[in-house]
Design a protein around this motif. Sequence first.
Motif, PDB file in Angstrom:
ATOM      1  N   GLU A 282       3.137 -29.203   4.241  1.00  0.00           N
ATOM      2  CA  GLU A 282       3.824 -28.939   2.976  1.00  0.00           C
ATOM      3  C   GLU A 282       3.515 -27.518   2.517  1.00  0.00           C
ATOM      4  N   ALA A 283       4.539 -26.800   2.110  1.00  0.00           N
ATOM      5  CA  ALA A 283       4.366 -25.452   1.566  1.00  0.00           C
ATOM      6  C   ALA A 283       4.875 -25.443   0.134  1.00  0.00           C
ATOM      7  N   GLU A 284       4.075 -24.913  -0.773  1.00  0.00           N
ATOM      8  CA  GLU A 284       4.444 -24.867  -2.180  1.00  0.00           C
ATOM      9  C   GLU A 284       4.962 -23.485  -2.546  1.00  0.00           C
ATOM     10  N   HIS A 285       6.044 -23.470  -3.316  1.00  0.00           N
ATOM     11  CA  HIS A 285       6.675 -22.224  -3.760  1.00  0.00           C
ATOM     12  C   HIS A 285       6.849 -22.270  -5.271  1.00  0.00           C
ATOM     13  N   GLU A 286       7.238 -21.148  -5.820  1.00  0.00           N
ATOM     14  CA  GLU A 286       7.450 -21.096  -7.272  1.00  0.00           C
ATOM     15  C   GLU A 286       8.526 -22.075  -7.717  1.00  0.00           C
TER      16      GLU A 286
ATOM     17  N   GLY B  27     -26.330 -28.044   1.075  1.00  0.00           N
ATOM     18  CA  GLY B  27     -25.729 -26.725   1.266  1.00  0.00           C
ATOM     19  C   GLY B  27     -25.159 -26.249  -0.046  1.00  0.00           C
ATOM     20  N   HIS B  28     -24.667 -25.030  -0.066  1.00  0.00           N
ATOM     21  CA  HIS B  28     -24.097 -24.534  -1.302  1.00  0.00           C
ATOM     22  C   HIS B  28     -23.106 -23.422  -1.019  1.00  0.00           C
ATOM     23  N   GLY B  29     -22.354 -23.088  -2.032  1.00  0.00           N
ATOM     24  CA  GLY B  29     -21.390 -22.005  -1.901  1.00  0.00           C
ATOM     25  C   GLY B  29     -20.437 -22.042  -3.068  1.00  0.00           C
ATOM     26  N   ASP B  30     -19.710 -20.953  -3.292  1.00  0.00           N
ATOM     27  CA  ASP B  30     -18.674 -20.985  -4.308  1.00  0.00           C
ATOM     28  C   ASP B  30     -17.409 -20.370  -3.746  1.00  0.00           C
ATOM     29  N   HIS B  31     -16.293 -20.890  -4.207  1.00  0.00           N
ATOM     30  CA  HIS B  31     -15.012 -20.512  -3.654  1.00  0.00           C
ATOM     31  C   HIS B  31     -13.925 -21.003  -4.573  1.00  0.00           C
ATOM     32  N   HIS B  32     -12.708 -20.623  -4.264  1.00  0.00           N
ATOM     33  CA  HIS B  32     -11.572 -21.274  -4.889  1.00  0.00           C
ATOM     34  C   HIS B  32     -10.365 -21.141  -3.978  1.00  0.00           C
ATOM     35  N   HIS B  33      -9.404 -21.981  -4.204  1.00  0.00           N
ATOM     36  CA  HIS B  33      -8.180 -21.894  -3.420  1.00  0.00           C
ATOM     37  C   HIS B  33      -7.495 -20.582  -3.770  1.00  0.00           C
ATOM     38  N   GLY B  34      -7.018 -19.898  -2.725  1.00  0.00           N
ATOM     39  CA  GLY B  34      -6.500 -18.583  -3.014  1.00  0.00           C
ATOM     40  C   GLY B  34      -5.148 -18.293  -2.451  1.00  0.00           C
ATOM     41  N   ASP B  35      -5.081 -17.951  -1.172  1.00  0.00           N
ATOM     42  CA  ASP B  35      -4.005 -17.152  -0.626  1.00  0.00           C
ATOM     43  C   ASP B  35      -2.601 -17.657  -0.916  1.00  0.00           C
ATOM     44  N   HIS B  36      -2.424 -18.946  -1.078  1.00  0.00           N
ATOM     45  CA  HIS B  36      -1.066 -19.456  -1.202  1.00  0.00           C
ATOM     46  C   HIS B  36      -0.845 -20.209  -2.505  1.00  0.00           C
ATOM     47  N   GLY B  37      -1.474 -19.797  -3.564  1.00  0.00           N
ATOM     48  CA  GLY B  37      -1.181 -20.360  -4.876  1.00  0.00           C
ATOM     49  C   GLY B  37      -1.326 -21.860  -4.927  1.00  0.00           C
ATOM     50  N   HIS B  38      -2.467 -22.365  -4.489  1.00  0.00           N
ATOM     51  CA  HIS B  38      -2.647 -23.800  -4.380  1.00  0.00           C
ATOM     52  C   HIS B  38      -2.560 -24.492  -5.741  1.00  0.00           C
ATOM     53  N   ARG B  39      -1.780 -25.540  -5.772  1.00  0.00           N
ATOM     54  CA  ARG B  39      -1.769 -26.485  -6.894  1.00  0.00           C
ATOM     55  C   ARG B  39      -1.563 -27.873  -6.328  1.00  0.00           C
TER      56      ARG B  39
END
Length: 339
Positions: free
Chosen positions: A59-63, A278-290
């Motif tokens: 699935e690809a999400e677009h505007e 374990g640990h780390g921080d991140h967020h969804h990025g490159d493709h405008g995840h929702r």
Amino acid sequence: MVFKRLLGSLGVGGPSVDTVLDPGAVTPGGVLSGQVHLKGGNADFTIEHITLELVARVEAEHEDGESHGTVVFHQHVVGGNFRLTEGEQRSVPFSFPLPWETPITELYGQGLGIALGVRTELGVAGAKDRGDLDPLTVRPLPAQEAILEALGQLGFGFKSADLELGHIRGTGQQLPFYQEIELAPSPQYAHQVNEIEVTFLAGPAGMDVVLEADKRGGFFSEGHDALTRFTVNHHGVEQIDWNAEVDGWIRQLVEHRSSYDSHASHGHGHYGHGHGHGHGDHHHGDHGHRSVPGMGTAVAAGAAGLAVGVVGGMVAAEVVDEVGDFFEGDEEDGGDDEA
């Protein structure tokens, strides 16, 4: 032997191909094996290569909405450079490892509505032609199964699973898409979150577990997403109290509010710190995840675990139909629908 696909570009009389996977589900990083059965046509042909492609319905999400397409996420040449004589039948065995991030398609033998397949491409006389498409069944790694079972034991219920085109920023994700397993919240958290989404990013040494909470808004705030990541090892799974471990993850995800800010309602830039294994921080990025809404079939799985939700028909009928359409459609049109 029924050969599923006559190679169209070579016309009537060309060779045909049928790929048969060894029975049983494979794990991510595990070995996929089977046989490619060839049957010669009405003349001799040189088989230049036999390539197996792993394909997924993504699935690809677009505007302006979302779309679905087929993505090839791995290729493996299993043979070639030989002469297939007229009418000859030949079998070519193969064995190769799946990518570690290969999505899981079933839990306790019950399908999750994820469409993966193995497609055979034959190079003959300078032309490439795709043969049959076979469903690929992938079961969880021990750590994945333990985490999903713990979520079920804690009262979370399976809603749906899908594959999202894009990358999760801050991780070592290798594939062009990631899997989200959407869960209905347990009664304990139902007033705080709409759903929890789980993503596994496995590798040879261990696995990142990405958790996302689609949070409910209060009287004076909009709902927003919160994210956090934890790292687990493949070894020693049976020595961990996963109910306690996962419950701690969920508490941190839902209750950790120090990083919440005014732009959180847009679903980006919000992440927490994992701990424990374990640990780390991140967020969804490159493709405008929702996240998109679930399929409306959620019920709490209860103490028996997520398997109850799956066995009880939790996978929506329309999702199962879509999986069937994926394979039937590829048989008919060659599967050139790219995301």
